[in-house]
Design a protein around this motif. Structure first.
Motif, PDB file in Angstrom:
ATOM      1  N   ALA A  97       0.833  -1.168  -0.051  1.00 49.36           N
ATOM      2  CA  ALA A  97      -0.167   0.026  -0.046  1.00 49.36           C
ATOM      3  C   ALA A  97       0.995   1.222  -0.004  1.00 49.36           C
ATOM      4  CB  ALA A  97      -0.903   0.075   1.316  1.00 49.36           C
ATOM      5  N   GLY A  98       0.396   2.215  -0.684  1.00 44.65           N
ATOM      6  CA  GLY A  98       1.109   3.488  -0.677  1.00 44.65           C
ATOM      7  C   GLY A  98       0.376   4.667  -0.461  1.00 44.65           C
ATOM      8  N   THR A  99       0.856   5.406   0.161  1.00 41.48           N
ATOM      9  CA  THR A  99       0.168   6.932   0.733  1.00 41.48           C
ATOM     10  C   THR A  99       0.491   8.048  -0.093  1.00 41.48           C
ATOM     11  OG1 THR A  99       1.750   7.330   2.218  1.00 41.48           O
ATOM     12  CG2 THR A  99      -0.173   6.109   3.148  1.00 41.48           C
ATOM     13  N   MET A 100       1.467   7.982  -1.153  1.00 39.37           N
ATOM     14  CA  MET A 100       1.792   8.878  -2.084  1.00 39.37           C
ATOM     15  C   MET A 100       1.961   8.139  -3.534  1.00 39.37           C
ATOM     16  SD  MET A 100       4.607  11.177   0.129  1.00 39.37           S
ATOM     17  CE  MET A 100       5.677   9.816   0.332  1.00 39.37           C
ATOM     18  N   TYR A 101       1.808   8.991  -4.609  1.00 44.84           N
ATOM     19  CA  TYR A 101       1.633   8.481  -5.739  1.00 44.84           C
ATOM     20  C   TYR A 101       3.052   8.239  -6.093  1.00 44.84           C
ATOM     21  CZ  TYR A 101      -3.252   9.164  -6.419  1.00 44.84           C
ATOM     22  OH  TYR A 101      -4.680   9.175  -6.548  1.00 44.84           O
ATOM     23  N   GLY A 102       3.521   7.218  -6.954  1.00 49.86           N
ATOM     24  CA  GLY A 102       4.620   7.091  -7.559  1.00 49.86           C
ATOM     25  C   GLY A 102       4.722   6.020  -8.948  1.00 49.86           C
ATOM     26  N   THR A 103       5.660   5.610  -9.251  1.00 55.02           N
ATOM     27  CA  THR A 103       5.715   4.525 -10.509  1.00 55.02           C
ATOM     28  C   THR A 103       5.038   3.594  -9.824  1.00 55.02           C
ATOM     29  OG1 THR A 103       7.649   5.783 -11.422  1.00 55.02           O
ATOM     30  CG2 THR A 103       7.122   3.619 -12.397  1.00 55.02           C
ATOM     31  N   TRP A 104       4.144   2.964 -10.523  1.00 51.66           N
ATOM     32  CA  TRP A 104       3.218   1.793 -10.045  1.00 51.66           C
ATOM     33  C   TRP A 104       3.953   0.680  -9.773  1.00 51.66           C
ATOM     34  CZ3 TRP A 104       1.983  -3.116 -11.215  1.00 51.66           C
ATOM     35  CH2 TRP A 104       2.442  -3.537 -12.456  1.00 51.66           C
ATOM     36  N   ASN A 105       5.044   0.172 -10.635  1.00 52.64           N
ATOM     37  CA  ASN A 105       5.534  -1.000 -10.283  1.00 52.64           C
ATOM     38  C   ASN A 105       7.142  -0.948  -9.594  1.00 52.64           C
ATOM     39  OD1 ASN A 105       6.851   0.142 -12.304  1.00 52.64           O
ATOM     40  ND2 ASN A 105       6.879  -1.547 -14.003  1.00 52.64           N
ATOM     41  N   ARG A 106       7.327   0.375  -9.146  1.00 52.24           N
ATOM     42  CA  ARG A 106       8.594   0.355  -8.158  1.00 52.24           C
ATOM     43  C   ARG A 106       8.151   0.089  -6.779  1.00 52.24           C
ATOM     44  NH1 ARG A 106      13.113   3.194  -9.976  1.00 52.24           N
ATOM     45  NH2 ARG A 106      13.209   3.848  -7.814  1.00 52.24           N
ATOM     46  N   LYS A 107       8.950  -0.651  -6.019  1.00 51.77           N
ATOM     47  CA  LYS A 107       8.585  -0.996  -4.665  1.00 51.77           C
ATOM     48  C   LYS A 107       8.609   0.131  -3.936  1.00 51.77           C
ATOM     49  CE  LYS A 107      13.084  -3.140  -3.854  1.00 51.77           C
ATOM     50  NZ  LYS A 107      13.667  -3.074  -5.310  1.00 51.77           N
ATOM     51  N   GLU A 108       9.856   1.258  -4.357  1.00 52.94           N
ATOM     52  CA  GLU A 108       9.853   2.535  -3.441  1.00 52.94           C
ATOM     53  C   GLU A 108       8.470   3.348  -3.391  1.00 52.94           C
ATOM     54  OE1 GLU A 108      11.870   1.559  -6.058  1.00 52.94           O
ATOM     55  OE2 GLU A 108      13.619   1.032  -5.096  1.00 52.94           O
ATOM     56  N   SER A 109       7.576   3.067  -4.314  1.00 55.85           N
ATOM     57  CA  SER A 109       6.195   3.880  -4.489  1.00 55.85           C
ATOM     58  C   SER A 109       5.568   3.223  -3.160  1.00 55.85           C
ATOM     59  CB  SER A 109       5.684   3.714  -5.465  1.00 55.85           C
ATOM     60  OG  SER A 109       6.315   4.235  -6.504  1.00 55.85           O
ATOM     61  N   TYR A 110       5.735   2.151  -2.593  1.00 55.34           N
ATOM     62  CA  TYR A 110       4.656   1.673  -1.449  1.00 55.34           C
ATOM     63  C   TYR A 110       5.599   1.673  -0.128  1.00 55.34           C
ATOM     64  CZ  TYR A 110       2.656   0.527  -5.644  1.00 55.34           C
ATOM     65  OH  TYR A 110       1.685   0.529  -6.907  1.00 55.34           O
ATOM     66  N   ASN A 111       4.901   2.292   0.860  1.00 54.76           N
ATOM     67  CA  ASN A 111       5.531   2.497   2.264  1.00 54.76           C
ATOM     68  C   ASN A 111       4.939   1.467   3.130  1.00 54.76           C
ATOM     69  OD1 ASN A 111       3.222   3.940   1.606  1.00 54.76           O
ATOM     70  ND2 ASN A 111       3.849   5.486   3.056  1.00 54.76           N
ATOM     71  N   TYR A 112       3.916   0.321   2.716  1.00 53.59           N
ATOM     72  CA  TYR A 112       3.436  -0.626   3.713  1.00 53.59           C
ATOM     73  C   TYR A 112       3.587  -2.073   2.771  1.00 53.59           C
ATOM     74  CZ  TYR A 112       2.200   3.185   6.542  1.00 53.59           C
ATOM     75  OH  TYR A 112       2.128   4.538   7.192  1.00 53.59           O
ATOM     76  N   TRP A 113       4.053  -3.042   3.777  1.00 50.93           N
ATOM     77  CA  TRP A 113       4.103  -4.403   2.983  1.00 50.93           C
ATOM     78  C   TRP A 113       3.534  -5.536   4.039  1.00 50.93           C
ATOM     79  CZ3 TRP A 113       5.946  -4.990  -2.042  1.00 50.93           C
ATOM     80  CH2 TRP A 113       6.353  -3.842  -2.599  1.00 50.93           C
ATOM     81  N   GLY A 114       3.133  -6.392   3.432  1.00 48.07           N
ATOM     82  CA  GLY A 114       2.538  -7.470   4.038  1.00 48.07           C
ATOM     83  C   GLY A 114       3.862  -8.742   4.152  1.00 48.07           C
ATOM     84  N   GLN A 115       3.617  -9.528   4.843  1.00 47.82           N
ATOM     85  CA  GLN A 115       4.655 -10.641   4.966  1.00 47.82           C
ATOM     86  C   GLN A 115       4.926 -11.426   3.725  1.00 47.82           C
ATOM     87  OE1 GLN A 115       1.505 -11.016   6.321  1.00 47.82           O
ATOM     88  NE2 GLN A 115       1.103 -13.102   5.466  1.00 47.82           N
ATOM     89  N   GLY A 116       3.841 -11.783   2.838  1.00 48.16           N
ATOM     90  CA  GLY A 116       4.067 -12.452   1.730  1.00 48.16           C
ATOM     91  C   GLY A 116       3.312 -13.846   1.962  1.00 48.16           C
ATOM     92  N   THR A 117       3.007 -14.325   0.920  1.00 41.29           N
ATOM     93  CA  THR A 117       2.380 -15.839   0.751  1.00 41.29           C
ATOM     94  C   THR A 117       2.946 -16.501  -0.460  1.00 41.29           C
ATOM     95  OG1 THR A 117       0.139 -16.901   0.646  1.00 41.29           O
ATOM     96  CG2 THR A 117       0.443 -14.873  -0.379  1.00 41.29           C
ATOM     97  N   GLN A 118       3.313 -17.561  -0.108  1.00 37.94           N
ATOM     98  CA  GLN A 118       3.998 -18.300  -1.441  1.00 37.94           C
ATOM     99  C   GLN A 118       3.137 -19.072  -2.471  1.00 37.94           C
ATOM    100  OE1 GLN A 118       7.433 -18.828  -1.841  1.00 37.94           O
ATOM    101  NE2 GLN A 118       6.915 -19.874  -3.750  1.00 37.94           N
ATOM    102  N   VAL A 119       3.289 -18.758  -3.607  1.00 37.51           N
ATOM    103  CA  VAL A 119       2.555 -19.661  -4.758  1.00 37.51           C
ATOM    104  C   VAL A 119       3.645 -20.043  -5.605  1.00 37.51           C
ATOM    105  CG1 VAL A 119       1.398 -19.074  -6.960  1.00 37.51           C
ATOM    106  CG2 VAL A 119       0.899 -17.734  -5.050  1.00 37.51           C
ATOM    107  N   THR A 120       3.216 -21.617  -5.637  1.00 31.45           N
ATOM    108  CA  THR A 120       3.997 -22.441  -6.311  1.00 31.45           C
ATOM    109  C   THR A 120       3.382 -23.261  -7.457  1.00 31.45           C
ATOM    110  OG1 THR A 120       5.554 -22.839  -4.455  1.00 31.45           O
ATOM    111  CG2 THR A 120       5.649 -24.646  -6.263  1.00 31.45           C
ATOM    112  N   VAL A 121       3.821 -23.151  -8.547  1.00 27.52           N
ATOM    113  CA  VAL A 121       3.182 -23.780  -9.809  1.00 27.52           C
ATOM    114  C   VAL A 121       3.876 -24.748 -10.594  1.00 27.52           C
ATOM    115  CG1 VAL A 121       1.980 -23.350 -12.139  1.00 27.52           C
ATOM    116  CG2 VAL A 121       2.080 -21.486 -10.237  1.00 27.52           C
ATOM    117  N   SER A 122       3.363 -25.968 -10.356  1.00 26.57           N
ATOM    118  CA  SER A 122       4.722 -26.995 -10.901  1.00 26.57           C
ATOM    119  C   SER A 122       3.828 -27.628 -12.206  1.00 26.57           C
ATOM    120  CB  SER A 122       4.553 -27.975  -9.537  1.00 26.57           C
ATOM    121  OG  SER A 122       3.013 -28.617  -9.297  1.00 26.57           O
ATOM    122  N   SER A 123       4.538 -28.467 -12.812  1.00 24.53           N
ATOM    123  CA  SER A 123       4.123 -28.896 -14.096  1.00 24.53           C
ATOM    124  C   SER A 123       3.982 -30.516 -14.039  1.00 24.53           C
ATOM    125  CB  SER A 123       5.021 -28.778 -15.361  1.00 24.53           C
ATOM    126  OG  SER A 123       6.607 -28.951 -14.800  1.00 24.53           O
TER     127      SER A 123
END
Length: 123
Positions: A97-123
């Motif tokens: 989540a970001g509280t100020m506008y920035g380049t959408w795909n730069r992580k520096e544009s966001y100041n809050y982050w979750g802890q992450g969730t793993q996605v694994t795709v297998s063939s």
């Protein structure tokens, strides 16, 4: 202050689907919400973003047409629906989540982050 908690990750076969969810606890205002992902040994990359005030969305070329980002204002969640999954979609997925506008795909544009969730795709 903003708190983000992701859920919904898991293992799926190629071509399968998963929906990630991010519970958003906000005491301030956010101008952008996004999903990023990071594969082992790679940089964190933007997957999709949503601008709550306009409802506009932007997607990385690699997921366009397969992933959908959405927000449910009723229960304050941000979702990422993923379809036609590929092995290259395997990564840790993060809600941001970001509280100020920035380049959408730069992580520096966001100041809050979750802890992450793993996605694994297998063939």
């Amino acid at each position: 202050q903003v708190q983000l908690v992701e859920s919904g990750g898991g293992s799926v076969q190629v071509g399968g689907s998963l929906t990630l969810s991010c519970a958003v606890s906000v005491s301030g205002s956010t101008v952008s919400m996004a999903w990023f992902r990071q594969a082992p040994g790679k940089e964190r990359e933007g997957v999709a973003t949503l601008f709550p005030r306009s409802g506009n969305t932007v997607y990385a070329d690699s997921v366009k047409g397969r992933f959908t980002i959405s927000q449910d204002n009723a229960d304050n969640t941000l979702a990422l629906q993923m379809r036609s999954l590929k092995p290259e979609d395997t990564a840790m997925y993060y809600c941001a989540a970001g509280t100020m506008y920035g380049t959408w795909n730069r992580k520096e544009s966001y100041n809050y982050w979750g802890q992450g969730t793993q996605v694994t795709v297998s063939s």
